[in-house]
Design an enzyme around this catalytic site. Structure first.
Site, PDB file in Angstrom:
ATOM      1  CG  ASN A   1      -1.741   1.224   1.373  1.00  0.00           C
ATOM      2  OD1 ASN A   1      -1.783   2.052   0.456  1.00  0.00           O
ATOM      3  ND2 ASN A   1      -2.411   1.374   2.502  1.00  0.00           N
ATOM      4  CD1 TRP A   2       3.927   1.291  -2.436  1.00  0.00           C
ATOM      5  CD2 TRP A   2       3.836   2.097  -4.527  1.00  0.00           C
ATOM      6  NE1 TRP A   2       4.825   0.595  -3.188  1.00  0.00           N
ATOM      7  CE2 TRP A   2       4.792   1.056  -4.483  1.00  0.00           C
ATOM      8  CE3 TRP A   2       3.607   2.752  -5.738  1.00  0.00           C
ATOM      9  CZ2 TRP A   2       5.525   0.662  -5.609  1.00  0.00           C
ATOM     10  CZ3 TRP A   2       4.329   2.355  -6.859  1.00  0.00           C
ATOM     11  CH2 TRP A   2       5.282   1.321  -6.795  1.00  0.00           C
ATOM     12  CE  LYS A   3      -0.140   3.178   4.764  1.00  0.00           C
ATOM     13  NZ  LYS A   3      -0.024   3.239   6.209  1.00  0.00           N
TER      14      LYS A   3
ATOM     15  CG  HIS B   1      -5.823   1.759   5.114  1.00  0.00           C
ATOM     16  ND1 HIS B   1      -5.371   2.691   6.015  1.00  0.00           N
ATOM     17  CD2 HIS B   1      -4.820   0.864   4.948  1.00  0.00           C
ATOM     18  CE1 HIS B   1      -4.120   2.383   6.362  1.00  0.00           C
ATOM     19  NE2 HIS B   1      -3.768   1.274   5.725  1.00  0.00           N
TER      20      HIS B   1
ATOM     21  CD  GLU C   1      -2.937   5.352   6.777  1.00  0.00           C
ATOM     22  OE1 GLU C   1      -2.908   5.435   5.534  1.00  0.00           O
ATOM     23  OE2 GLU C   1      -2.011   4.829   7.436  1.00  0.00           O
TER      24      GLU C   1
ATOM     25  CD  GLU D   1      -3.348  -2.603   7.166  1.00  0.00           C
ATOM     26  OE1 GLU D   1      -2.250  -2.865   6.694  1.00  0.00           O
ATOM     27  OE2 GLU D   1      -3.965  -1.562   6.925  1.00  0.00           O
TER      28      GLU D   1
ATOM     29  N   GLY E   1       2.571   2.197  10.847  1.00  0.00           N
ATOM     30  CA  GLY E   1       3.512   3.307  10.713  1.00  0.00           C
ATOM     31  C   GLY E   1       4.207   3.674  12.009  1.00  0.00           C
TER      32      GLY E   1
ATOM     33  CB  SER F   1       5.400  -2.069  11.972  1.00  0.00           C
ATOM     34  OG  SER F   1       4.973  -0.759  12.293  1.00  0.00           O
TER      35      SER F   1
ATOM     36  N   GLY G   1       3.021  -1.115   4.269  1.00  0.00           N
ATOM     37  CA  GLY G   1       3.059   0.310   3.953  1.00  0.00           C
ATOM     38  C   GLY G   1       4.489   0.762   3.702  1.00  0.00           C
ATOM     39  N   GLY G   2       5.105   1.344   4.723  1.00  0.00           N
ATOM     40  CA  GLY G   2       6.429   1.968   4.584  1.00  0.00           C
ATOM     41  C   GLY G   2       7.466   1.110   3.865  1.00  0.00           C
TER      42      GLY G   2
HETATM   43  P1  13P Z   1       3.122   0.307   7.713  1.00  0.00           P
HETATM   44  O1  13P Z   1       3.666  -0.969   7.081  1.00  0.00           O
HETATM   45  O2  13P Z   1       3.871   1.531   7.259  1.00  0.00           O
HETATM   46  O3  13P Z   1       3.003   0.188   9.190  1.00  0.00           O
HETATM   47  O4  13P Z   1       1.632   0.510   7.130  1.00  0.00           O
HETATM   48  C1  13P Z   1       0.736  -0.538   7.209  1.00  0.00           C
HETATM   49  C2  13P Z   1      -0.460  -0.206   6.409  1.00  0.00           C
HETATM   50  O5  13P Z   1      -1.207   0.693   6.746  1.00  0.00           O
HETATM   51  C3  13P Z   1      -0.698  -0.961   5.179  1.00  0.00           C
HETATM   52  O6  13P Z   1      -1.968  -0.699   4.664  1.00  0.00           O
END
Ligand code: 13P
Length: 249
Positions: free
Chosen positions: A8-10, A96, A98, A168, A174, A213, A234-235
C-alpha cells in the site's frame, strides 16, 4: 489459496516514480513462486501510467486504495471501480484505518464499497483493526466482528474467491511497533472464526493478511503463523529492494 503479498503506497509516488519502482520490483520478482501473488496499491494518479507499463512487471497486479460505490455520477473527487479497471487496476482496498479515522468513513459506507467493487469485477481487501484504546478496553473481538459484519453485509458469497481481509491493528501502523505473534494469532483466529460462522464451510478459503510495520526482518515469522495468508505493507513497500525481500520471505 495463494499467499498474498500486498503493498500500500498510500500518498507516495508520482506516475513516473511508480513505474520505475514497479519495473525494478518486476525484475526482482521474476522468479516469484507460483503459490504467491503480489499486488501493489498505487495512488489514483499513478494507476493509468502503471497500467500501461504492466509488460515490464508481469508478476505484479495493480490496485487502487479507494473507490466510490457507484457507476458514475456527481461525486466530486471520487472514482468508480469501472475507472480503476479501465486504468489497469484489478484490486481495491476498502476500509483502511486511515480512511476510517482521517476521512470519517463509516462501517456502512465501507460495506457498500466492498459489495459494489466486488460486483463490478474488482478483487477487494477489506481492512479491519482495533485502536489501542479499544484493545485496552478488551474490545478486540467485538470491534473486529462489527467491522467484518458491516463490511460483508451486502457481499454475494459468489465473489469470495477474490475477497480477502487485512487485519491491521491501528496501533501498529507506521509506528514501528509490530504486533507480536500471540497478538496476530489471537486476532486472526477471531477473524477466521467469524468467517467460518458466516460462510459455513467456506470461511477457510478467505485469505487473512496481517498489516502494521511489516519489514523484511519480521515478514518470514509473520507469514509462518497460523491463519496468516499474506501481508499488507506500507512503509517497507516503497522501495523495490525491501518489498521484494518481503514478497520472497
Ligand atoms: P506500515 O507498514 O507503514 O506500518 O503501514 C501498514 C499499512 O497501513 C498498510 O496498509
Amino acid at each position: 489459496m495463494k499467499l498474498l503479498l500486498a503493498a500500500n503506497w498510500k500518498m507516495y509516488k508520482t506516475g513516473e516514480e511508480a513505474v520505475l519502482t514497479l519495473t525494478d520490483l518486476g525484475r526482482r520478482l521474476s522468479s516469484l513462486p507460483e503459490d504467491r501473488q503480489v499486488i501493489v496499491f498505487v495512488p489514483f494518479t499513478a494507476l493509468a501510467q502503471a497500467g500501461q507499463a504492466r509488460a515490464a512487471f508481469p508478476a505484479v497486479s495493480l490496485g487502487a486504495q479507494n473507490c466510490y460505490p457507484a457507476e458514475e455520477g456527481a461525486f466530486t473527487g471520487e472514482i468508480s471501480p469501472a475507472m480503476i479497471r479501465a486504468a489497469g487496476g484489478t484490486w481495491v482496498l476498502a476500509g483502511h484505518s486511515e480512511r476510517r479515522s482521517l476521512f470519517q468513513e463509516s462501517d456502512l459506507l465501507i460495506g457498500r464499497k466492498t459489495a459494489f467493487a466486488l460486483k463490478a469485477g474488482l478483487g477487494v481487501i477489506l481492512c479491519v483493526g482495533e485502536s489501542l484504546p479499544e484493545r485496552e478496553r478488551g474490545d478486540l473481538q467485538p470491534v473486529l466482528e462489527r467491522q467484518l459484519e458491516a463490511g460483508l453485509a451486502a457481499v454475494d458469497p459468489v465473489f469470495l474467491p477474490r475477497f480477502a481481509v487485512a487485519y491491521e491493528p491501528v496501533w501498529a501502523i507506521g509506528t514501528g511497533r509490530v504486533a507480536g505473534p500471540a497478538e496476530i494469532l489471537e486476532s486472526h483466529a477471531v477473524i477466521r472464526a467469524f468467517l467460518e460462522r458466516k460462510y459455513a464451510g467456506r470461511g477457510g478459503e478467505i485469505g487473512i493478511l496481517y498489516g502494521g510495520s511489516v519489514k523484511p526482518d519480521n515478514a518470514g515469522t509473520i507469514l509462518g503463523l497460523d491463519n496468516v495468508n499474506g501481508v499488507l505493507v506500507g512503509g517497507a513497500s516503497l522501495q523495490a529492494e525491501s518489498f521484494s525481500a518481503i514478497a520472497l520471505a
